[in-house]
Motif scaffolding. Sequence first.
Motif, PDB file in Angstrom:
ATOM      1  N   LEU A 105       6.216 -31.307-107.135  1.00  0.00           N
ATOM      2  CA  LEU A 105       5.904 -30.377-106.174  1.00  0.00           C
ATOM      3  C   LEU A 105       6.589 -29.240-106.413  1.00  0.00           C
ATOM      4  N   LEU A 106       6.352 -27.851-106.290  1.00  0.00           N
ATOM      5  CA  LEU A 106       7.012 -26.947-106.722  1.00  0.00           C
ATOM      6  C   LEU A 106       7.482 -26.193-105.197  1.00  0.00           C
ATOM      7  N   CYS A 107       8.902 -26.129-105.319  1.00  0.00           N
ATOM      8  CA  CYS A 107       9.438 -25.564-104.271  1.00  0.00           C
ATOM      9  C   CYS A 107       8.999 -23.976-104.106  1.00  0.00           C
ATOM     10  N   PRO A 108       8.390 -23.217-103.293  1.00  0.00           N
ATOM     11  CA  PRO A 108       8.248 -21.941-103.169  1.00  0.00           C
ATOM     12  C   PRO A 108       9.432 -21.179-103.018  1.00  0.00           C
ATOM     13  N   CYS A 116      12.884 -21.873-104.264  1.00  0.00           N
ATOM     14  CA  CYS A 116      13.898 -21.818-105.449  1.00  0.00           C
ATOM     15  C   CYS A 116      13.041 -22.057-106.883  1.00  0.00           C
ATOM     16  N   LYS A 117      11.656 -22.081-106.843  1.00  0.00           N
ATOM     17  CA  LYS A 117      10.845 -22.192-107.732  1.00  0.00           C
ATOM     18  C   LYS A 117      11.077 -23.375-109.004  1.00  0.00           C
ATOM     19  N   LYS A 118      11.547 -24.471-108.468  1.00  0.00           N
ATOM     20  CA  LYS A 118      11.700 -25.516-109.193  1.00  0.00           C
ATOM     21  C   LYS A 118      10.962 -26.792-108.805  1.00  0.00           C
ATOM     22  N   THR A 119      10.630 -27.621-109.719  1.00  0.00           N
ATOM     23  CA  THR A 119       9.981 -28.757-109.161  1.00  0.00           C
ATOM     24  C   THR A 119      10.809 -29.870-108.498  1.00  0.00           C
ATOM     25  N   HIS A 120      10.195 -30.759-107.739  1.00  0.00           N
ATOM     26  CA  HIS A 120      10.759 -31.927-107.163  1.00  0.00           C
ATOM     27  C   HIS A 120      10.102 -32.816-107.084  1.00  0.00           C
ATOM     28  N   TRP A 121      10.828 -34.223-107.313  1.00  0.00           N
ATOM     29  CA  TRP A 121      10.156 -35.647-107.015  1.00  0.00           C
ATOM     30  C   TRP A 121       9.506 -35.617-105.573  1.00  0.00           C
ATOM     31  N   SER A 122      10.737 -35.124-104.652  1.00  0.00           N
ATOM     32  CA  SER A 122      10.753 -35.387-103.228  1.00  0.00           C
ATOM     33  C   SER A 122      10.794 -34.240-102.598  1.00  0.00           C
ATOM     34  N   LEU A 123       9.641 -33.315-102.576  1.00  0.00           N
ATOM     35  CA  LEU A 123       9.970 -31.787-102.005  1.00  0.00           C
ATOM     36  C   LEU A 123      10.388 -31.860-100.428  1.00  0.00           C
ATOM     37  N   PRO A 124       9.770 -32.783 -99.597  1.00  0.00           N
ATOM     38  CA  PRO A 124      10.475 -32.631 -98.300  1.00  0.00           C
ATOM     39  C   PRO A 124      11.873 -33.112 -98.229  1.00  0.00           C
ATOM     40  N   ALA A 166       2.068 -26.853-100.847  1.00  0.00           N
ATOM     41  CA  ALA A 166       2.462 -27.352-102.132  1.00  0.00           C
ATOM     42  C   ALA A 166       1.722 -28.195-102.595  1.00  0.00           C
ATOM     43  N   LYS A 167       1.123 -29.348-101.692  1.00  0.00           N
ATOM     44  CA  LYS A 167       0.346 -30.164-102.219  1.00  0.00           C
ATOM     45  C   LYS A 167      -1.097 -29.692-102.487  1.00  0.00           C
ATOM     46  N   ARG A 168      -1.608 -28.765-101.778  1.00  0.00           N
ATOM     47  CA  ARG A 168      -2.769 -28.023-102.046  1.00  0.00           C
ATOM     48  C   ARG A 168      -3.054 -27.223-103.453  1.00  0.00           C
TER      49      ARG A 168
END
Length: 153
Positions: free
Chosen positions: A55-58, A60-68, A91-93
Amino acid sequence: MKNSSEADILAVVESAKRAASNLMRTGRVWEYSLLSRIMKSPDPIGRQPRSRNFLLCPICKKTHWSLPVHLRRSCMRTSSEADILAVVESAKRVVSNLLRTGRVWEYSLLSRIMQSPDTIGRMIEELESRGNAVVGIPTEAPTAAVPAVPDVP
């Protein structure tokens, strides 16, 4: 995998999970021997594989395995749990929509973008509307390339 214990099978499954995670993050190539072993081994626990997307962090604009976890530890560490969960659901949507619609482009749309006066700005706008992140955009607009015409007296 003849005469393998359950621990050996679990080790292969965990290895496959790590390899899949690396593939999603870095696009590494799989070795045929590893794929062959994974495909032949049954899932010893019998659980369904989970479909997980980075999921993309809105922020820092980086993808993460575990966004929470990322949001709690860095980008939104002072925010409430409800705010963090709202960002994760959003982010999931976005990633679901990106997977459904973000990979197909109409030629006519690309043609209109290329013919517009601000090609790069229009392309960035279209990419962001489809759920992509564009980073490193300069703060001032780049000047249009003007062909050099010699002055004739």
